[in-house]
Design a protein around this motif. Sequence first.
Motif, mmCIF file in Angstrom:
data_model
loop_
_atom_site.group_PDB
_atom_site.id
_atom_site.type_symbol
_atom_site.label_atom_id
_atom_site.label_comp_id
_atom_site.label_asym_id
_atom_site.label_seq_id
_atom_site.Cartn_x
_atom_site.Cartn_y
_atom_site.Cartn_z
ATOM 1 N N MET A 1 0.848 -1.160 0.000
ATOM 2 C CA MET A 1 0.000 0.000 0.000
ATOM 3 C C MET A 1 0.899 1.231 0.000
ATOM 4 O O MET A 1 1.782 1.332 0.830
ATOM 5 C CB MET A 1 -0.837 -0.041 1.272
ATOM 6 C CG MET A 1 -2.168 0.553 1.121
ATOM 7 S SD MET A 1 -3.130 0.303 2.614
ATOM 8 C CE MET A 1 -3.559 -1.396 2.472
ATOM 9 N N THR A 2 0.707 2.127 -0.904
ATOM 10 C CA THR A 2 1.496 3.349 -0.904
ATOM 11 C C THR A 2 0.619 4.480 -0.406
ATOM 12 O O THR A 2 -0.500 4.647 -0.845
ATOM 13 C CB THR A 2 2.020 3.674 -2.313
ATOM 14 O OG1 THR A 2 0.919 3.732 -3.197
ATOM 15 C CG2 THR A 2 3.011 2.637 -2.776
ATOM 16 N N MET A 3 1.123 5.200 0.529
ATOM 17 C CA MET A 3 0.367 6.307 1.111
ATOM 18 C C MET A 3 1.082 7.608 0.779
ATOM 19 O O MET A 3 2.293 7.656 0.683
ATOM 20 C CB MET A 3 0.281 6.164 2.636
ATOM 21 C CG MET A 3 -0.384 4.898 3.084
ATOM 22 S SD MET A 3 -2.125 4.929 2.632
ATOM 23 C CE MET A 3 -2.504 3.204 2.801
ATOM 24 N N SER A 4 0.336 8.647 0.632
ATOM 25 C CA SER A 4 0.881 9.946 0.279
ATOM 26 C C SER A 4 1.820 10.452 1.367
ATOM 27 O O SER A 4 1.504 10.420 2.542
ATOM 28 C CB SER A 4 -0.267 10.937 0.082
ATOM 29 O OG SER A 4 0.250 12.239 -0.036
ATOM 30 N N GLU A 5 2.967 10.909 0.945
ATOM 31 C CA GLU A 5 3.939 11.465 1.890
ATOM 32 C C GLU A 5 3.519 12.867 2.339
ATOM 33 O O GLU A 5 4.036 13.387 3.306
ATOM 34 C CB GLU A 5 5.322 11.545 1.231
ATOM 35 C CG GLU A 5 5.898 10.209 0.825
ATOM 36 C CD GLU A 5 6.111 9.259 1.988
ATOM 37 O OE1 GLU A 5 6.532 9.704 3.060
ATOM 38 O OE2 GLU A 5 5.838 8.062 1.821
ATOM 39 N N GLU A 6 2.601 13.476 1.601
ATOM 40 C CA GLU A 6 2.247 14.862 1.876
ATOM 41 C C GLU A 6 1.232 15.009 3.003
ATOM 42 O O GLU A 6 1.051 16.086 3.533
ATOM 43 C CB GLU A 6 1.669 15.504 0.610
ATOM 44 C CG GLU A 6 2.642 15.494 -0.532
ATOM 45 C CD GLU A 6 1.956 15.616 -1.872
ATOM 46 O OE1 GLU A 6 0.774 15.978 -1.922
ATOM 47 O OE2 GLU A 6 2.619 15.336 -2.878
ATOM 48 N N VAL A 26 0.649 -3.315 6.733
ATOM 49 C CA VAL A 26 -0.077 -4.537 7.083
ATOM 50 C C VAL A 26 0.459 -5.012 8.426
ATOM 51 O O VAL A 26 1.669 -5.016 8.650
ATOM 52 C CB VAL A 26 0.135 -5.629 6.011
ATOM 53 C CG1 VAL A 26 -0.515 -6.947 6.423
ATOM 54 C CG2 VAL A 26 -0.423 -5.158 4.667
ATOM 55 N N TRP A 27 -0.460 -5.376 9.325
ATOM 56 C CA TRP A 27 -0.028 -5.958 10.603
ATOM 57 C C TRP A 27 -0.160 -7.474 10.543
ATOM 58 O O TRP A 27 -0.979 -8.012 9.806
ATOM 59 C CB TRP A 27 -0.787 -5.376 11.790
ATOM 60 C CG TRP A 27 -2.278 -5.569 11.794
ATOM 61 C CD1 TRP A 27 -3.217 -4.670 11.370
ATOM 62 C CD2 TRP A 27 -3.014 -6.718 12.256
ATOM 63 N NE1 TRP A 27 -4.478 -5.198 11.537
ATOM 64 C CE2 TRP A 27 -4.385 -6.445 12.076
ATOM 65 C CE3 TRP A 27 -2.643 -7.956 12.794
ATOM 66 C CZ2 TRP A 27 -5.386 -7.356 12.416
ATOM 67 C CZ3 TRP A 27 -3.644 -8.862 13.138
ATOM 68 C CH2 TRP A 27 -4.988 -8.551 12.949
ATOM 69 N N ALA A 43 -3.164 2.949 7.838
ATOM 70 C CA ALA A 43 -3.650 2.670 6.479
ATOM 71 C C ALA A 43 -5.147 2.933 6.377
ATOM 72 O O ALA A 43 -5.615 3.523 5.394
ATOM 73 C CB ALA A 43 -3.336 1.224 6.096
ATOM 74 N N ALA A 44 -5.905 2.484 7.374
ATOM 75 C CA ALA A 44 -7.354 2.694 7.362
ATOM 76 C C ALA A 44 -7.681 4.184 7.364
ATOM 77 O O ALA A 44 -8.573 4.637 6.634
ATOM 78 C CB ALA A 44 -8.004 1.990 8.554
ATOM 79 N N ASP A 45 -6.935 4.960 8.157
ATOM 80 C CA ASP A 45 -7.156 6.415 8.197
ATOM 81 C C ASP A 45 -6.825 7.064 6.858
ATOM 82 O O ASP A 45 -7.532 7.954 6.395
ATOM 83 C CB ASP A 45 -6.304 7.067 9.293
ATOM 84 C CG ASP A 45 -6.855 6.842 10.690
ATOM 85 O OD1 ASP A 45 -7.947 6.255 10.825
ATOM 86 O OD2 ASP A 45 -6.180 7.254 11.651
ATOM 87 N N GLN A 46 -5.728 6.630 6.231
ATOM 88 C CA GLN A 46 -5.312 7.205 4.954
ATOM 89 C C GLN A 46 -6.319 6.890 3.843
ATOM 90 O O GLN A 46 -6.589 7.730 2.993
ATOM 91 C CB GLN A 46 -3.923 6.685 4.551
ATOM 92 C CG GLN A 46 -2.810 7.173 5.438
ATOM 93 C CD GLN A 46 -2.605 8.666 5.339
ATOM 94 O OE1 GLN A 46 -2.402 9.199 4.257
ATOM 95 N NE2 GLN A 46 -2.665 9.360 6.456
ATOM 96 N N LEU A 47 -6.852 5.670 3.869
ATOM 97 C CA LEU A 47 -7.820 5.275 2.842
ATOM 98 C C LEU A 47 -9.167 5.957 3.033
ATOM 99 O O LEU A 47 -9.874 6.228 2.076
ATOM 100 C CB LEU A 47 -8.022 3.760 2.848
ATOM 101 C CG LEU A 47 -6.907 2.945 2.218
ATOM 102 C CD1 LEU A 47 -7.068 1.473 2.550
ATOM 103 C CD2 LEU A 47 -6.896 3.145 0.709
ATOM 104 N N GLY A 48 -9.531 6.230 4.261
ATOM 105 C CA GLY A 48 -10.859 6.762 4.542
ATOM 106 C C GLY A 48 -11.858 5.625 4.672
ATOM 107 O O GLY A 48 -11.478 4.457 4.757
ATOM 108 N N GLY A 104 -13.354 0.813 11.917
ATOM 109 C CA GLY A 104 -13.728 0.919 13.325
ATOM 110 C C GLY A 104 -12.853 0.116 14.267
ATOM 111 O O GLY A 104 -12.669 0.510 15.422
ATOM 112 N N ASP A 105 -12.304 -1.012 13.806
ATOM 113 C CA ASP A 105 -11.528 -1.889 14.687
ATOM 114 C C ASP A 105 -10.480 -2.647 13.864
ATOM 115 O O ASP A 105 -10.576 -3.857 13.713
ATOM 116 C CB ASP A 105 -12.481 -2.861 15.402
ATOM 117 C CG ASP A 105 -11.800 -3.666 16.501
ATOM 118 O OD1 ASP A 105 -10.635 -3.368 16.846
ATOM 119 O OD2 ASP A 105 -12.427 -4.618 17.006
ATOM 120 N N PRO A 106 -9.458 -1.933 13.333
ATOM 121 C CA PRO A 106 -8.515 -2.576 12.417
ATOM 122 C C PRO A 106 -7.697 -3.709 13.041
ATOM 123 O O PRO A 106 -7.260 -4.605 12.333
ATOM 124 C CB PRO A 106 -7.611 -1.431 11.957
ATOM 125 C CG PRO A 106 -7.745 -0.378 13.001
ATOM 126 C CD PRO A 106 -9.130 -0.517 13.555
#
Length: 135
Positions: A1-6, A26-27, A43-48, A104-106
């Motif tokens: 998963m690539t997340m924005s650095e910004e 990934v955990w 990751a969940a926060d970044q994806l929305g 809600g509960d990753p």
Amino acid sequence: MTMSEETEQPLNLDIPDHLEYSDEHVWVDRSGELAILGITEYAADQLGELVFVDLPEPGSRVEAGDEIVELESSKAVQPMISPVAGVIKYVNRDVSDDPSVINGDPYGEGWILKVELDDDEPDLLTAEEYAKVIR
């Protein structure tokens, strides 16, 4: 998963010490007979808000680095990259039926896969090492 650095990094994310992590957010919980995998709170926060999760079939073989799950949110479609090799034994159908469980509960009800690991040692990060990746 690539997340924005910004994006601004929230510092109050939960990173449980008993889990191991990949650079791809990934955990992995290797405390039981089968390894349990999911995506991190970061990751969940970044994806929305997740709206769709495409799960593989139990019995499928996975190699470290494989794209094994497709996660779709209103913002993006991202693959979940496996940090481990083995055979997928269980998938969490609850997250397929209601993907918001992951948001809600990753680290609990939002687990995604259970994998019977190969003997090789996966290259994973400790909670402390992972915290440095996302901060």
